[in-house]
Scaffold this motif. Structure first.
Motif, short mmCIF file in Angstrom:
data_model
loop_
_atom_site.label_atom_id
_atom_site.label_comp_id
_atom_site.label_asym_id
_atom_site.label_seq_id
_atom_site.Cartn_x
_atom_site.Cartn_y
_atom_site.Cartn_z
N LEU A 255 -12.55 -4.57 3.87
CA LEU A 255 -13.74 -5.19 4.43
C LEU A 255 -13.37 -6.45 5.20
O LEU A 255 -13.84 -6.69 6.32
CB LEU A 255 -14.71 -5.53 3.30
CG LEU A 255 -16.09 -6.03 3.71
CD1 LEU A 255 -16.83 -4.95 4.49
CD2 LEU A 255 -16.89 -6.45 2.51
N GLN B 273 -13.87 -7.19 9.22
CA GLN B 273 -14.60 -8.34 9.77
C GLN B 273 -13.73 -9.13 10.73
O GLN B 273 -14.17 -9.54 11.80
CB GLN B 273 -15.07 -9.25 8.63
CG GLN B 273 -16.21 -8.64 7.83
CD GLN B 273 -16.59 -9.53 6.66
OE1 GLN B 273 -15.77 -10.26 6.14
NE2 GLN B 273 -17.83 -9.43 6.23
N ILE C 61 -14.49 -9.81 14.74
CA ILE C 61 -14.59 -11.16 15.31
C ILE C 61 -13.60 -11.32 16.45
O ILE C 61 -13.90 -11.90 17.50
CB ILE C 61 -14.34 -12.22 14.21
CG1 ILE C 61 -15.53 -12.22 13.25
CG2 ILE C 61 -14.14 -13.60 14.81
CD1 ILE C 61 -15.33 -13.03 12.01
#
Ligand code: FES
Length: 207
Positions: free
Chosen positions: A52, A56, A60
């Motif tokens: 996870l 992320q 980004i």
């Protein structure tokens, strides 16, 4: 006698049945699913958290790598036609879609953000007075955006620009938003204004 014979027959029959059951049981594959231990369970949680986190981080990174504004859109790189460049010292060229004024001063080229540094009204160039004047509270600014008078706390803010010459060389605004000095011996092929980065205007008293 008959009873003893029958008893032996029953025993032989039970032994045969037991033997058959053993053979059937050994012929079937043994499927044993072991429950995860506490340590394995924690490993699974840790692996899922890492996946996870990595996802992320990747999202980004992609978000920052790709520009959020298209070229020609306010907030992004804004092209300005070199043919529309005003002569040095003459009135500025306003670009409403980019919300800026192109001021070609005696000291170089400056891109002025068209919003007053007081409360956000839109100063206009007044040719008769040779200055920008804000219609809201009367702040006034020179051609290069420096403060003259009024409640504005500083001069007009600036956008950085890059000037590209036809010989492939470039010149650009410094980190302090200083004017870009043009080389009159070179032909300009492109002017690009970065409306995504604003440099604070000069303090009161600057010239
Ligand atoms: Fe320009 Fe007040 S908003 S002087």
């Amino acid at each position: 006698m008959a009873t003893a014979t029958q008893t032996r027959g029953d025993a032989a029959s039970r032994a045969s049945i037991a033997k058959t059951e053993t053979a059937v049981a050994s012929a079937q594959p043994s499927v044993q699913v072991a429950a995860p231990t506490r340590r394995e369970f924690l490993y699974y949680i840790w692996g899922a958290s890492m996946a996870l986190l990595f996802g992320q981080f990747s999202a980004i990174t992609v978000w920052f790598l790709f520009p959020r504004f298209k070229e020609g859109e306010f907030g992004g790189i804004f092209p300005f036609d070199p043919l529309e460049l005003p002569a040095a010292g003459s009135p500025p060229q306003s670009v409403p879609s980019g919300r800026f004024h192109v001021s070609n001063t005696e000291n170089g080229l400056i891109i002025l953000y068209g919003v007053c540094t007081h409360l956000g009204c839109l100063p206009k160039w007044v040719p008769t007075n040779v200055r920008f004047e804000c219609p809201c509270h009367g702040s006034k600014f020179n051609l290069n955006g420096t403060y003259i008078e009024g409640p504005a706390p500083r001069g007009l803010d600036r956008f950085p620009l890059v000037v590209e010459y036809s010989d492939g060389t470039t010149v650009e605004t410094g980190s302090g938003g200083e004017p870009v000095v043009l080389d009159p011996a070179k032909a300009i092929s492109a002017i690009k204004v970065n409306t995504g980065r604003r440099v604070s205007g000069p303090a009161r008293g600057s010239v």
